[in-house]
Design a protein around this motif. Structure first.
Motif, PDB file in Angstrom:
ATOM      1  N   ILE A 175      46.970  40.949  47.942  1.00  0.00           N
ATOM      2  CA  ILE A 175      45.936  41.746  47.023  1.00  0.00           C
ATOM      3  C   ILE A 175      47.444  42.315  46.644  1.00  0.00           C
ATOM      4  O   ILE A 175      47.895  42.798  45.209  1.00  0.00           O
ATOM      5  N   PHE A 176      47.892  42.385  47.247  1.00  0.00           N
ATOM      6  CA  PHE A 176      49.248  43.379  47.127  1.00  0.00           C
ATOM      7  C   PHE A 176      50.278  42.952  46.467  1.00  0.00           C
ATOM      8  O   PHE A 176      51.030  42.654  45.791  1.00  0.00           O
ATOM      9  N   THR A 204      54.789  52.901  41.280  1.00  0.00           N
ATOM     10  CA  THR A 204      53.779  52.615  39.957  1.00  0.00           C
ATOM     11  C   THR A 204      52.405  53.359  40.874  1.00  0.00           C
ATOM     12  O   THR A 204      52.948  53.094  42.061  1.00  0.00           O
ATOM     13  N   ARG A 205      52.406  55.127  40.324  1.00  0.00           N
ATOM     14  CA  ARG A 205      51.251  54.684  41.625  1.00  0.00           C
ATOM     15  C   ARG A 205      49.282  54.767  41.205  1.00  0.00           C
ATOM     16  O   ARG A 205      49.375  54.762  40.661  1.00  0.00           O
ATOM     17  N   ILE A 206      48.562  54.319  41.593  1.00  0.00           N
ATOM     18  CA  ILE A 206      47.310  54.608  41.280  1.00  0.00           C
ATOM     19  C   ILE A 206      46.279  55.358  41.903  1.00  0.00           C
ATOM     20  O   ILE A 206      45.881  54.914  43.595  1.00  0.00           O
ATOM     21  N   PRO A 207      45.735  55.596  42.034  1.00  0.00           N
ATOM     22  CA  PRO A 207      44.605  56.858  42.583  1.00  0.00           C
ATOM     23  C   PRO A 207      43.921  56.205  43.211  1.00  0.00           C
ATOM     24  O   PRO A 207      42.823  54.649  42.743  1.00  0.00           O
ATOM     25  N   ILE A 208      42.987  56.349  44.255  1.00  0.00           N
ATOM     26  CA  ILE A 208      42.270  55.506  45.147  1.00  0.00           C
ATOM     27  C   ILE A 208      41.038  56.017  45.758  1.00  0.00           C
ATOM     28  O   ILE A 208      41.140  57.330  46.495  1.00  0.00           O
ATOM     29  N   HIS A 236      41.804  53.096  40.644  1.00  0.00           N
ATOM     30  CA  HIS A 236      41.428  53.780  39.632  1.00  0.00           C
ATOM     31  C   HIS A 236      41.962  53.101  38.316  1.00  0.00           C
ATOM     32  O   HIS A 236      42.912  51.709  38.248  1.00  0.00           O
ATOM     33  N   ASN A 237      40.946  52.944  37.569  1.00  0.00           N
ATOM     34  CA  ASN A 237      41.618  51.071  36.203  1.00  0.00           C
ATOM     35  C   ASN A 237      42.488  52.427  35.909  1.00  0.00           C
ATOM     36  O   ASN A 237      42.998  51.480  34.991  1.00  0.00           O
ATOM     37  N   VAL A 238      43.180  53.096  35.783  1.00  0.00           N
ATOM     38  CA  VAL A 238      45.029  53.642  35.427  1.00  0.00           C
ATOM     39  C   VAL A 238      45.975  54.411  36.464  1.00  0.00           C
ATOM     40  O   VAL A 238      44.528  54.140  37.513  1.00  0.00           O
ATOM     41  N   GLY A 239      46.417  54.091  36.433  1.00  0.00           N
ATOM     42  CA  GLY A 239      47.688  53.925  37.241  1.00  0.00           C
ATOM     43  C   GLY A 239      48.839  54.648  36.262  1.00  0.00           C
ATOM     44  O   GLY A 239      48.669  55.186  34.949  1.00  0.00           O
ATOM     45  N   PHE A 240      49.596  55.460  36.955  1.00  0.00           N
ATOM     46  CA  PHE A 240      50.895  56.440  36.678  1.00  0.00           C
ATOM     47  C   PHE A 240      52.048  55.369  36.733  1.00  0.00           C
ATOM     48  O   PHE A 240      52.351  55.074  37.742  1.00  0.00           O
ATOM     49  N   THR A 241      52.975  56.300  35.963  1.00  0.00           N
ATOM     50  CA  THR A 241      54.602  55.601  36.211  1.00  0.00           C
ATOM     51  C   THR A 241      55.403  56.357  36.370  1.00  0.00           C
ATOM     52  O   THR A 241      54.848  57.974  36.694  1.00  0.00           O
ATOM     53  N   THR A 242      56.455  56.284  36.871  1.00  0.00           N
ATOM     54  CA  THR A 242      57.405  57.204  37.232  1.00  0.00           C
ATOM     55  C   THR A 242      57.253  58.446  36.561  1.00  0.00           C
ATOM     56  O   THR A 242      57.758  59.945  36.674  1.00  0.00           O
ATOM     57  N   ASP A 243      56.840  58.635  34.784  1.00  0.00           N
ATOM     58  CA  ASP A 243      57.078  59.401  34.118  1.00  0.00           C
ATOM     59  C   ASP A 243      56.092  59.976  34.230  1.00  0.00           C
ATOM     60  O   ASP A 243      55.502  60.698  32.720  1.00  0.00           O
ATOM     61  N   PHE A 282      40.250  46.722  45.393  1.00  0.00           N
ATOM     62  CA  PHE A 282      39.838  47.283  46.446  1.00  0.00           C
ATOM     63  C   PHE A 282      40.665  47.537  47.305  1.00  0.00           C
ATOM     64  O   PHE A 282      41.943  46.219  47.295  1.00  0.00           O
ATOM     65  N   ILE A 283      40.557  48.219  48.099  1.00  0.00           N
ATOM     66  CA  ILE A 283      41.926  48.597  49.324  1.00  0.00           C
ATOM     67  C   ILE A 283      41.465  47.466  50.622  1.00  0.00           C
ATOM     68  O   ILE A 283      40.107  47.755  51.381  1.00  0.00           O
ATOM     69  N   PRO A 284      42.058  46.826  51.069  1.00  0.00           N
ATOM     70  CA  PRO A 284      41.136  45.946  52.200  1.00  0.00           C
ATOM     71  C   PRO A 284      41.537  46.932  53.604  1.00  0.00           C
ATOM     72  O   PRO A 284      42.533  47.714  53.932  1.00  0.00           O
ATOM     73  N   ALA A 285      40.097  46.960  54.508  1.00  0.00           N
ATOM     74  CA  ALA A 285      40.541  47.312  55.046  1.00  0.00           C
ATOM     75  C   ALA A 285      39.851  49.106  54.975  1.00  0.00           C
ATOM     76  O   ALA A 285      40.654  49.831  56.188  1.00  0.00           O
TER      77      ALA A 285
END
Length: 359
Positions: free
Chosen positions: A197-198, A244-248, A256-263, A281-284
């Protein structure tokens, strides 16, 4: 009355370091806020006023307002209970971690502290000597054989490495002891083949799941924030400069449907692979939560810990790093917080420092 010169010098040094610390955070928060406001428009004056008043009334000084501006700009509103990142670093970390904040930077202690197979540790180098995970000294002529007994590639992480720096990759051909002597103390880990998935998002760099846990006064440990870090197209590993960061979701493990760039700009898909975050979804995930909350009980004296986890191609959870020092809380606070409002960290403050940071 005689002048205590040593006390005066210590006070001056402390004031200088405090000023430098909060000035740095003000500059970083201002940079992030400027980026967000360029995309979303200026932060409303009413919210700015809330942040200013809350910073002074609750935390004791205006220089804690900077990260409250950022949190509000991300969330679209002001929320009571947020912990500014510089308040966390200057007040919470010293009082809730003390000298124990340094233990996680000594990577060779992982096996001694946790004795858990989830760490992909192979052996370590410290102060001129190589050790296995049982703390046995190894002869030099056995090092290469042990490192590459079951894999063709290994990772070497220096003590105190952070933000994706201090990480090196070796294969059978490129490895030599001289390079390790020059790099200094650190830990060898197996290279992780990540879950499929990653690989959809970034094939070369291993995605890391950042989980933040706390140990409460009664010894209970709980997950407070979680987000996924993905590398870019050419990254060999996740780096703060390009991730890139995505809230889980803390309950389901859903992206989350929206992630964030370094900015700190919102995006709905990976910037290079163009794979969307929605529906993933995060496995395990349940196993990840159970693992970090159980392991935190082995180091309850560090009251808040950041864990970096990976999920391998067999669905096994692997702990790549842990941070008992000033682990990142600002992204979790902005996107999932307030994460710590029930812990009453705002009551830890002392008197307001006699310094002024101009916004």
């Amino acid at each position: 009355m005689p002048i205590n010169l040593e006390s005066l010098v210590q006070s001056a040094v402390s004031s200088f370091l405090s000023y430098h610390y909060h000035h740095y955070h003000a500059r970083e928060a201002r940079k992030v806020l400027k980026s967000i406001e360029k995309a979303k428009g200026p932060l409303p004056r009413q919210i700015v006023k809330y942040c200013d008043n809350y910073s002074r009334d609750v935390f004791g000084h205006h220089h804690f307002a900077g990260w409250l501006y950022v949190y509000s700009a991300v969330a679209g509103r002001f929320m009571e209970g947020w912990i500014p990142d510089n308040y966390y670093g200057s007040i919470v970390v010293p009082k809730f971690k003390g000298d124990y904040e340094n233990v996680s930077s000594l990577r060779s202690l992982n096996s001694t502290i946790f004795s858990d197979h989830s760490f992909p540790d192979i052996l370590s180098y410290a102060n001129g000597v190589f050790f296995d995970t049982e703390c046995r000294v190894l002869p030099l002529n056995s090092i290469k054989g042990q490192l590459f007994a079951d894999q063709d590639r290994v990772v070497y992480k220096l003590n105190n490495s952070a933000r994706g720096k201090g990480i090196f990759f070796f294969d059978r051909e490129s490895f030599n002891l001289g390079a390790i002597y020059k790099l200094g103390n650190g830990l060898f880990q197996s290279f992780i083949n990540q879950h499929e998935i990653f690989r959809e998002f970034a094939k070369e760099s291993v995605a890391t799941l950042r989980m933040t846990t706390v140990s409460e006064d009664d010894g209970t440990t709980s997950l407070r924030a979680c987000y996924l870090r993905l590398g870019g197209r050419t990254d060999t590993h996740v780096r703060s400069e390009s991730h890139t960061r995505i809230p889980i979701n803390l309950k389901s493990g859903a992206f989350h449907n929206v992630g964030f760039t370094t900015d700190w700009l919102e995006i709905d898909r990976h910037p290079t692979s163009k794979v969307k975050f929605e529906g993933k979804f995060i496995p395990a995930f349940d196993a990840c939560v159970k693992l970090v909350t159980v392991l935190h009980r082995k180091v309850p004296y560090a009251r808040c810990i950041g864990w970096d986890l990976a999920i391998d191609d067999k669905g096994e959870v692997r702990i790549m790093e842990w941070n008992a020092g000033h682990n990142d809380i600002k992204f979790g606070e902005a996107t999932q917080g307030p994460c710590f409002s029930d812990l009453h960290w705002e009551q830890l403050k002392g008197g307001p420092p006699e310094i002024q940071i101009v916004w």
